[in-house]
Write an enzyme that holds these catalytic residues in place. Structure first.
Site, PDB file in Angstrom:
ATOM      1  N   SER A   8       3.133  -0.183   2.454  1.00 32.28           N
ATOM      2  CA  SER A   8       2.678   0.298   1.150  1.00 32.28           C
ATOM      3  C   SER A   8       1.469  -0.513   0.703  1.00 32.28           C
ATOM      4  O   SER A   8       1.558  -1.705   0.416  1.00 32.28           O
ATOM      5  CB  SER A   8       3.783   0.176   0.099  1.00 32.28           C
ATOM      6  N   HIS A  33       1.048   3.509   4.066  1.00 33.27           N
ATOM      7  CA  HIS A  33       1.696   4.300   3.012  1.00 33.27           C
ATOM      8  C   HIS A  33       0.831   4.214   1.746  1.00 33.27           C
ATOM      9  O   HIS A  33       0.586   3.121   1.227  1.00 33.27           O
ATOM     10  CB  HIS A  33       3.105   3.753   2.753  1.00 33.27           C
ATOM     11  N   ASP A  35       0.401   5.211  -2.115  1.00 35.72           N
ATOM     12  CA  ASP A  35       1.141   5.637  -3.295  1.00 35.72           C
ATOM     13  C   ASP A  35       0.189   6.151  -4.368  1.00 35.72           C
ATOM     14  O   ASP A  35      -0.548   5.372  -4.972  1.00 35.72           O
ATOM     15  CB  ASP A  35       1.945   4.455  -3.850  1.00 35.72           C
ATOM     16  N   MET A  37      -0.263   7.772  -7.946  1.00 39.71           N
ATOM     17  CA  MET A  37       0.454   7.941  -9.226  1.00 39.71           C
ATOM     18  C   MET A  37      -0.510   8.426 -10.302  1.00 39.71           C
ATOM     19  O   MET A  37      -1.632   7.921 -10.391  1.00 39.71           O
ATOM     20  CB  MET A  37       1.036   6.601  -9.669  1.00 39.71           C
ATOM     21  N   HIS A  66       2.037   9.476  -0.414  1.00 41.80           N
ATOM     22  CA  HIS A  66       3.210   9.793  -1.240  1.00 41.80           C
ATOM     23  C   HIS A  66       2.685  10.161  -2.619  1.00 41.80           C
ATOM     24  O   HIS A  66       2.244   9.288  -3.373  1.00 41.80           O
ATOM     25  CB  HIS A  66       4.106   8.534  -1.251  1.00 41.80           C
ATOM     26  N   MET A  68       3.007  10.962  -6.240  1.00 39.69           N
ATOM     27  CA  MET A  68       3.865  10.891  -7.433  1.00 39.69           C
ATOM     28  C   MET A  68       3.065  11.476  -8.584  1.00 39.69           C
ATOM     29  O   MET A  68       2.680  10.776  -9.531  1.00 39.69           O
ATOM     30  CB  MET A  68       4.269   9.431  -7.686  1.00 39.69           C
ATOM     31  N   MET A 137      13.819   7.909  -2.285  1.00 38.48           N
ATOM     32  CA  MET A 137      13.378   6.788  -3.121  1.00 38.48           C
ATOM     33  C   MET A 137      14.559   5.863  -3.365  1.00 38.48           C
ATOM     34  O   MET A 137      15.592   6.293  -3.877  1.00 38.48           O
ATOM     35  CB  MET A 137      12.842   7.281  -4.464  1.00 38.48           C
ATOM     36  N   ASP A 175      12.000   4.367   0.759  1.00 43.92           N
ATOM     37  CA  ASP A 175      10.875   3.710   0.086  1.00 43.92           C
ATOM     38  C   ASP A 175      11.335   2.980  -1.174  1.00 43.92           C
ATOM     39  O   ASP A 175      11.856   3.600  -2.096  1.00 43.92           O
ATOM     40  CB  ASP A 175       9.847   4.811  -0.263  1.00 43.92           C
TER      41      ASP A 175
HETATM   42  C1  DX5 Z   1       7.028   2.942  -5.664  1.00 43.35           C
HETATM   43  C2  DX5 Z   1       6.314   3.256  -4.380  1.00 43.35           C
HETATM   44  C3  DX5 Z   1       6.648   2.389  -3.222  1.00 43.35           C
HETATM   45  C4  DX5 Z   1       6.455   0.929  -3.401  1.00 43.35           C
HETATM   46  C5  DX5 Z   1       7.030   0.198  -2.230  1.00 43.35           C
HETATM   47  O1  DX5 Z   1       6.763   3.920  -6.605  1.00 43.35           O
HETATM   48  O2  DX5 Z   1       6.591   4.592  -3.994  1.00 43.35           O
HETATM   49  O3  DX5 Z   1       5.963   2.843  -2.078  1.00 43.35           O
HETATM   50  O4  DX5 Z   1       5.166   0.504  -3.600  1.00 43.35           O
HETATM   51  O5  DX5 Z   1       8.002  -0.543  -2.710  1.00 43.35           O
HETATM   52  P1  DX5 Z   1       8.086  -2.133  -2.504  1.00 43.35           P
HETATM   53  O6  DX5 Z   1       6.859  -2.725  -3.105  1.00 43.35           O
HETATM   54  O7  DX5 Z   1       9.327  -2.416  -3.252  1.00 43.35           O
HETATM   55  O8  DX5 Z   1       8.199  -2.371  -1.058  1.00 43.35           O
HETATM   56 ZN    ZN Z   2       5.819   5.243  -1.964  1.00 39.51          ZN
END
Ligand code: DX5
Ligand code: ZN
Length: 217
Positions: A8, A33, A35, A37, A66, A68, A137, A175
């Site tokens: 991530s 990965h 993320d 948002m 991913h 969100m 999740m 995740d």
């Molecule tokens: C949270 C994300 C994750 C996150 C990973 O909304 O989807 O991908 O960054 O989690 P940690 O940092 O806990 O490994």
């Molecule tokens: Zn994620």
């Protein structure tokens, strides 16, 4: 198949994105990965297209994005153009999930469905055949570095049973809050892809942390 480790990049330093992307290239990890948002679906805004483009420019491993965000259909094509190969959308954010997944696949990407901690895996029963991977999740989406929710383990087990009956090639991704303390039990439950961010970046030795997580899975 060996278990895939997807790093991530939320925990990376965006001021040093080239350096941090190349570090993952050199590591034992398998995927990036990403993320995404929007501040609407989740109570946080992460990063958008310019940052994904900057990472994509240097990344030599598959990009796993991913989303969100609400109404992700608007951006599916844009992610494909940036080189994303694995694209997941949230079950809770898609009114016409079947159509969205078909669209992702038509563009040549692998289609994933992400489930929030409160969403039962059984809700996927009528759509599993059109899904390449399911993202469970194990924290509430929105932030890195949260504590793993143990109920995710049982969800992985239940999903694995469904997958064996309906679509054995579908992969299970987990995740949130993952590290060496829970990776083995997740794999035993049926996980194929583990996402980790905070556990890899918190100590400062990212390559070493990736190596020790990867060698244990
Ligand atoms: C949270 C994300 C994750 C996150 C990973 O909304 O989807 O991908 O960054 O989690 P940690 O940092 O806990 O490994
Ligand atoms: Zn994620």
């Amino acid at each position: 198949m060996s278990v895939i480790l997807s790093v991530s990049m939320l925990s990376a330093d965006f001021g040093q994105i080239e350096r941090d992307t190349k570090l993952v290239n050199r590591s034992a990890a398998d995927w990036f990965h990403l993320d995404i948002m929007d501040g609407v679906f989740v109570p946080n805004i992460s990063y958008g297209f310019p940052v994904v483009e900057a990472m994509a420019k240097h990344a030599q491993k598959p990009l796993d994005a991913h989303l969100m965000i609400v109404d992700p259909d608007r951006y599916v094509e844009r992610f494909q153009k940036m080189g994303v190969q694995y694209l997941s959308v949230h079950y809770e954010a898609c009114t016409h999930l079947h159509r969205t997944l078909a669209h992702i696949r038509e563009l040549g990407m692998k289609a994933g469905v992400a489930l929030n901690p409160h969403t039962p895996v059984e809700l996927l029963s009528d759509i599993l055949e059109g899904v390449d991977f399911v993202l469970i999740m194990s924290v509430n989406p929105g932030f890195g570095g949260q504590k793993f929710i143990p109920a995710a383990l049982n969800k992985v087990e239940r999903l694995k049973e469904m997958i064996l009956k309906k679509n054995p090639s579908c992969l299970i991704q987990v995740d949130g809050g993952i590290g060496t303390h829970n990776a083995t039990s997740l794999i035993k439950a049926g996980a194929d892809i583990l996402v980790a961010g905070h556990a890899l970046y918190k100590g400062g030795n990212v390559l070493g942390a990736i190596e020790s997580l990867k060698s244990g899975i």
